[in-house]
Design an enzyme around this catalytic site. Structure first.
Site, mmCIF file in Angstrom:
data_model
loop_
_atom_site.group_PDB
_atom_site.id
_atom_site.type_symbol
_atom_site.label_atom_id
_atom_site.label_comp_id
_atom_site.label_asym_id
_atom_site.label_seq_id
_atom_site.Cartn_x
_atom_site.Cartn_y
_atom_site.Cartn_z
ATOM 1 N N GLN A 71 0.770 -1.244 0.000
ATOM 2 C CA GLN A 71 0.000 0.000 0.000
ATOM 3 C C GLN A 71 0.804 1.299 0.000
ATOM 4 O OE1 GLN A 71 -3.387 2.349 2.631
ATOM 5 N NE2 GLN A 71 -3.015 0.235 3.140
ATOM 6 N N ARG A 92 6.834 -9.050 -10.094
ATOM 7 C CA ARG A 92 7.447 -10.366 -10.207
ATOM 8 C C ARG A 92 6.608 -11.238 -11.145
ATOM 9 N NH1 ARG A 92 9.763 -13.580 -5.182
ATOM 10 N NH2 ARG A 92 8.647 -11.968 -4.058
ATOM 11 N N LYS A 129 15.995 -11.054 -10.318
ATOM 12 C CA LYS A 129 17.143 -11.881 -9.947
ATOM 13 C C LYS A 129 17.688 -12.650 -11.138
ATOM 14 C CE LYS A 129 15.832 -11.862 -5.169
ATOM 15 N NZ LYS A 129 14.928 -12.397 -4.178
ATOM 16 N N PHE A 151 10.530 -1.988 -0.564
ATOM 17 C CA PHE A 151 10.878 -3.347 -0.148
ATOM 18 C C PHE A 151 11.358 -3.335 1.287
ATOM 19 C CE2 PHE A 151 11.801 -3.842 -4.808
ATOM 20 C CZ PHE A 151 10.743 -4.702 -5.050
ATOM 21 N N ARG A 158 20.197 -6.259 -2.236
ATOM 22 C CA ARG A 158 20.423 -7.687 -2.520
ATOM 23 C C ARG A 158 20.155 -8.004 -3.988
ATOM 24 N NH1 ARG A 158 18.260 -8.215 2.693
ATOM 25 N NH2 ARG A 158 16.142 -8.651 1.968
ATOM 26 N N LYS A 190 10.859 -5.122 9.215
ATOM 27 C CA LYS A 190 9.737 -5.034 8.278
ATOM 28 C C LYS A 190 8.579 -4.369 9.009
ATOM 29 C CE LYS A 190 10.540 -9.046 5.355
ATOM 30 N NZ LYS A 190 9.964 -10.288 4.835
ATOM 31 N N VAL A 191 7.828 -3.598 8.313
ATOM 32 C CA VAL A 191 6.752 -2.869 8.985
ATOM 33 C C VAL A 191 5.490 -2.829 8.134
ATOM 34 C CG1 VAL A 191 6.056 -0.547 9.759
ATOM 35 C CG2 VAL A 191 8.281 -1.437 10.415
ATOM 36 N N TYR A 192 4.350 -3.069 8.773
ATOM 37 C CA TYR A 192 3.038 -2.882 8.147
ATOM 38 C C TYR A 192 2.307 -1.732 8.852
ATOM 39 C CZ TYR A 192 3.387 -7.217 5.451
ATOM 40 O OH TYR A 192 3.766 -8.184 4.557
ATOM 41 N N GLU A 193 1.209 -1.349 8.224
ATOM 42 C CA GLU A 193 0.400 -0.211 8.692
ATOM 43 C C GLU A 193 0.295 -0.086 10.221
ATOM 44 O OE1 GLU A 193 -1.539 2.313 7.083
ATOM 45 O OE2 GLU A 193 -1.845 2.924 9.156
ATOM 46 N N ASP A 222 0.546 3.700 6.030
ATOM 47 C CA ASP A 222 0.809 3.359 4.630
ATOM 48 C C ASP A 222 0.508 4.514 3.683
ATOM 49 O OD1 ASP A 222 1.740 0.819 4.975
ATOM 50 O OD2 ASP A 222 -0.183 -0.156 4.733
ATOM 51 N N GLY A 301 -7.616 20.296 19.428
ATOM 52 C CA GLY A 301 -7.285 21.722 19.377
ATOM 53 C C GLY A 301 -7.827 22.470 20.570
ATOM 54 N N GLY A 302 -7.893 23.773 20.446
ATOM 55 C CA GLY A 302 -8.313 24.623 21.562
ATOM 56 C C GLY A 302 -9.823 24.771 21.692
ATOM 57 N N GLN A 303 -10.577 24.192 20.774
ATOM 58 C CA GLN A 303 -12.043 24.300 20.826
ATOM 59 C C GLN A 303 -12.598 22.929 21.202
ATOM 60 O OE1 GLN A 303 -13.205 27.267 20.442
ATOM 61 N NE2 GLN A 303 -11.691 28.330 19.185
HETATM 62 N N1 CAO Z 1 11.718 -10.281 -9.095
HETATM 63 C C1 CAO Z 1 12.347 -11.103 -8.206
HETATM 64 N N2 CAO Z 1 12.293 -10.932 -6.883
HETATM 65 C C2 CAO Z 1 11.531 -9.904 -6.442
HETATM 66 C C3 CAO Z 1 10.851 -9.027 -7.292
HETATM 67 C C4 CAO Z 1 10.969 -9.253 -8.686
HETATM 68 N N3 CAO Z 1 10.360 -8.466 -9.578
HETATM 69 N N4 CAO Z 1 10.192 -8.121 -6.540
HETATM 70 C C5 CAO Z 1 10.448 -8.436 -5.264
HETATM 71 N N5 CAO Z 1 11.261 -9.499 -5.191
HETATM 72 C C6 CAO Z 1 11.804 -10.123 -3.991
HETATM 73 C C7 CAO Z 1 12.702 -9.221 -3.205
HETATM 74 O O1 CAO Z 1 13.951 -9.122 -3.805
HETATM 75 C C8 CAO Z 1 12.744 -9.918 -1.862
HETATM 76 O O2 CAO Z 1 13.687 -10.959 -1.916
HETATM 77 P P1 CAO Z 1 14.852 -11.169 -0.814
HETATM 78 O O3 CAO Z 1 14.159 -11.233 0.500
HETATM 79 O O4 CAO Z 1 15.455 -12.457 -1.247
HETATM 80 O O5 CAO Z 1 15.762 -10.041 -0.885
HETATM 81 C C9 CAO Z 1 11.378 -10.576 -1.804
HETATM 82 O O6 CAO Z 1 10.788 -10.402 -3.084
HETATM 83 C C10 CAO Z 1 10.427 -10.031 -0.785
HETATM 84 O O7 CAO Z 1 10.474 -8.631 -0.669
HETATM 85 P P2 CAO Z 1 10.041 -7.958 0.702
HETATM 86 O O8 CAO Z 1 10.888 -8.517 1.790
HETATM 87 O O9 CAO Z 1 10.030 -6.502 0.550
HETATM 88 O O10 CAO Z 1 8.519 -8.459 0.856
HETATM 89 P P3 CAO Z 1 7.784 -9.125 2.097
HETATM 90 O O11 CAO Z 1 6.459 -9.534 1.562
HETATM 91 O O12 CAO Z 1 8.574 -10.159 2.764
HETATM 92 O O13 CAO Z 1 7.601 -7.886 3.119
HETATM 93 C C11 CAO Z 1 6.890 -5.671 3.742
HETATM 94 C C12 CAO Z 1 6.607 -6.924 2.906
HETATM 95 C C13 CAO Z 1 5.860 -4.635 3.365
HETATM 96 C C14 CAO Z 1 6.769 -6.000 5.231
HETATM 97 C C15 CAO Z 1 8.311 -5.166 3.438
HETATM 98 O O14 CAO Z 1 8.440 -5.004 2.053
HETATM 99 C C16 CAO Z 1 8.635 -3.839 4.124
HETATM 100 O O15 CAO Z 1 8.911 -3.780 5.310
HETATM 101 N N6 CAO Z 1 8.656 -2.746 3.343
HETATM 102 C C17 CAO Z 1 9.012 -1.432 3.840
HETATM 103 C C18 CAO Z 1 7.928 -0.827 4.667
HETATM 104 C C19 CAO Z 1 6.621 -0.738 3.935
HETATM 105 O O16 CAO Z 1 6.494 -0.182 2.859
HETATM 106 N N7 CAO Z 1 5.587 -1.233 4.591
HETATM 107 C C20 CAO Z 1 4.232 -0.974 4.147
HETATM 108 C C21 CAO Z 1 3.666 -2.066 3.423
HETATM 109 S S1 CAO Z 1 2.002 -1.699 3.113
HETATM 110 O O17 CAO Z 1 1.238 -2.239 4.466
#
Ligand code: CAO
Length: 480
Positions: A71, A92, A129, A151, A158, A190-193, A222, A301-303
């Site tokens: 997102q 991908r 890759k 990512f 990587r 890693k972080v989600y919403e 997000d 706020g102040g109101q």
């Molecule tokens: N071709 C080949 N590999 C691909 C690719 C492509 N086109 N696109 C992505 N990949 C691979 C990446 O290289 C990665 O591989 P490695 O782990 O081997 O390096 C793998 O896909 C997974 O990528 P990721 O770790 O970003 O994805 P995830 O689903 O495991 O994690 C998320 C998701 C959101 C937690 C993580 O991407 C993140 O922390 N992002 C930053 C914060 C963020 O934007 N969070 C909000 C997300 S919306 O709620």
């Protein structure tokens, strides 16, 4: 002394030269207006003669390499696309953005999660890759102005696309990232919403005092961070006009949420100087702790404000209205709720006197609002300038005619899922009108981008296809 004289004479000569120059310039005839393209005296283009909305889009010509998913990143690139940028989304092969298949409502069709975040983009599938895939991405890096990614930390490196490598390929490229945290102890997480809502200060300040922390439905982690990133990108593009070089843009979700919770950090510091008198807990005589507390529906706020029940609340979960006791209209409020005596009563007449009595005041207001529907409350209060806001449900917003007219709620047609509603561009530019185009199917534009954008020949395209760089794993296996 002689030196000083010389300097004085030199200064006079320079002054004469300068004044001659000024006279010459002033005598110059103004340039003939020969159309929008000719520059003004200040080097800027003349105002376009085209009608507003027909002079192209704000970000026309900007090419975005969209390496985003889920997102936060897609929110950012969708905004840039609405402003006219050409957004090429790399996905991908075979899988694509994970949200295509998440929370699916229509079998085998891209989910609303995906479609509502990826309008106006083109999709190319590339395995980052695969060696040939890397070559394609390198060509895209040379072609585009901005690479946007969200990512997990280190994933882009990587793949081999470090800042240094990208910068070498294209020194003008802006590399924009969303990460969960900025540099520090959590930078690798890693972080989600909701994690961002919790770590950015929102959850600790949302909810009721006697309940647990709450996350909010607004996707401030997000979508909020995507919005921050988009501003960073536009600023970096503007700076690049001067410097000729790209830069890194980082929007950390924790930072974005904290930025949106700025008023709560304000309150944290105010606590040192005494209780937060506008919080209803002050009026209820409950002491404050060390940190900004949860404030229920208190206004930030102040109101002072609060959510009060309206007619029908027993059966309708959204029969409520937000009511603000704004000081300048206090007397009108007293008349509306049938408490004219409060206008002169010293316990109620001034904002300061009201602070310890807010609970009682809002209970009294509620006695009145419960006799009206939320829209009737609005109809009565708006002409009196009393700020009120009905609690509108998603159903009501989806059906709201005025939001359809402004393009904030838009109906879009999609080849596999049919018609659906989405939120269009919430930012309106008078000379760059956004149209909402459906999201791309997975890899819909792969061949178009490879041949028409990157200039691969038919022979090269065939080689790419057999290399597995743009095909899904299972198809690769079947071909082997
Ligand atoms: N071709 C080949 N590999 C691909 C690719 C492509 N086109 N696109 C992505 N990949 C691979 C990446 O290289 C990665 O591989 P490695 O782990 O081997 O390096 C793998 O896909 C997974 O990528 P990721 O770790 O970003 O994805 P995830 O689903 O495991 O994690 C998320 C998701 C959101 C937690 C993580 O991407 C993140 O922390 N992002 C930053 C914060 C963020 O934007 N969070 C909000 C997300 S919306 O709620």
């Amino acid at each position: 002394m002689a030196k000083a004289k010389k300097a004085k004479a030199g200064a006079k000569r320079t002054a004469r030269k300068t004044s001659r120059k000024v006279v010459k310039l002033a005598a110059r005839k103004p340039a003939k207006a020969t159309g929008a393209k000719k520059a003004n005296g200040n080097g800027l283009p003349r105002p376009s003669a085209k009608p507003y909305g027909q002079a192209g889009k704000a970000l026309e010509g900007v090419k975005i390499l969209d390496f985003t998913h889920v997102q936060s990143g897609p929110t950012c690139t969708q905004l840039l696309a609405w402003f006219g940028a050409d957004v090429i989304k790399i996905e991908r092969p075979g899988i694509g953005d994970i949200t295509r298949g998440q929370l699916r409502d229509v079998p085998n069709a891209d989910s609303l999660y995906f479609t509502m975040l990826n309008h106006n983009k083109r999709s190319i599938t590339v395995d980052s890759k695969n060696p040939k895939g890397k070559e394609i991405i390198e060509r895209l890096i040379k072609y585009c102005d901005v690479l946007v990614e969200n990512f997990a930390p280190g994933a882009l490196d990587r793949m081999g696309f470090t800042w240094e490598h990208i910068h070498k390929l294209n020194p003008r490229m802006i590399v924009a990232s969303v990460k969960g945290f900025g540099p520090g102890p959590y930078e690798d997480c890693k972080v989600y919403e909701n994690i961002a809502q919790c770590t950015g200060g929102s959850a600790s300040t949302t909810g009721f005092r006697d309940g647990p922390p709450l996350v909010t439905g607004a996707q401030i982690g997000d979508s909020g961070t995507g919005l921050h990133l988009a501003l960073g990108i536009v600023a970096a593009l503007y700076q690049r006009n001067r410097t000729g070089r790209g830069q890194k843009v980082l929007a950390a979700m924790q930072d974005g949420v904290l930025n949106l919770c700025r008023v709560k950090l304000r309150d944290q510091q105010r606590l040192k100087h005494g209780p937060l008198t506008e919080y209803s807990q002050y009026g209820e005589g409950i002491p404050f702790g060390e940190a900004t507390p949860r404030a229920g529906n208190d206004s930030g706020g102040g109101q002072p404000g609060w959510i009060v029940k309206c007619k029908g609340w027993e059966n309708d979960p959204n029969a409520y209205v937000y009511f603000i006791t704004q000081a300048p209209v206090w007397e009108k409020i007293c008349d509306v709720i049938g408490k004219p005596e409060w206008k002169t009563d010293p316990d109620y007449a001034t904002p300061r006197a009201r602070l310890p009595r807010l609970r009682e005041i809002f209970d009294t207001i509620e006695q009145w609002t419960m006799t009206k529907t939320k829209l009737e409350v609005m109809e009565i209060c708006n002409p009196l300038d009393i700020p009120v806001g009905p609690i509108l449900s998603m159903k009501e917003l989806a059906e709201d005619e005025s939001l359809r007219k402004t393009g904030t709620v838009v109906e879009v047609d999609h080849p596999t899922r049919g018609k659906y509603l989405t939120v269009g561009n919430p930012i309106k530019l008078s000379d760059s009108i956004s149209e909402v185009k459906r999201s791309p199917l997975l890899g819909e534009h792969t061949e178009e981008i490879l041949t028409k954008v990157l200039g691969y020949s038919a022979k090269e395209l065939a080689e790419i296809k057999s290399s597995g760089a743009i095909t899904a794993e299972d198809k690769k296996k079947a071909a082997a």
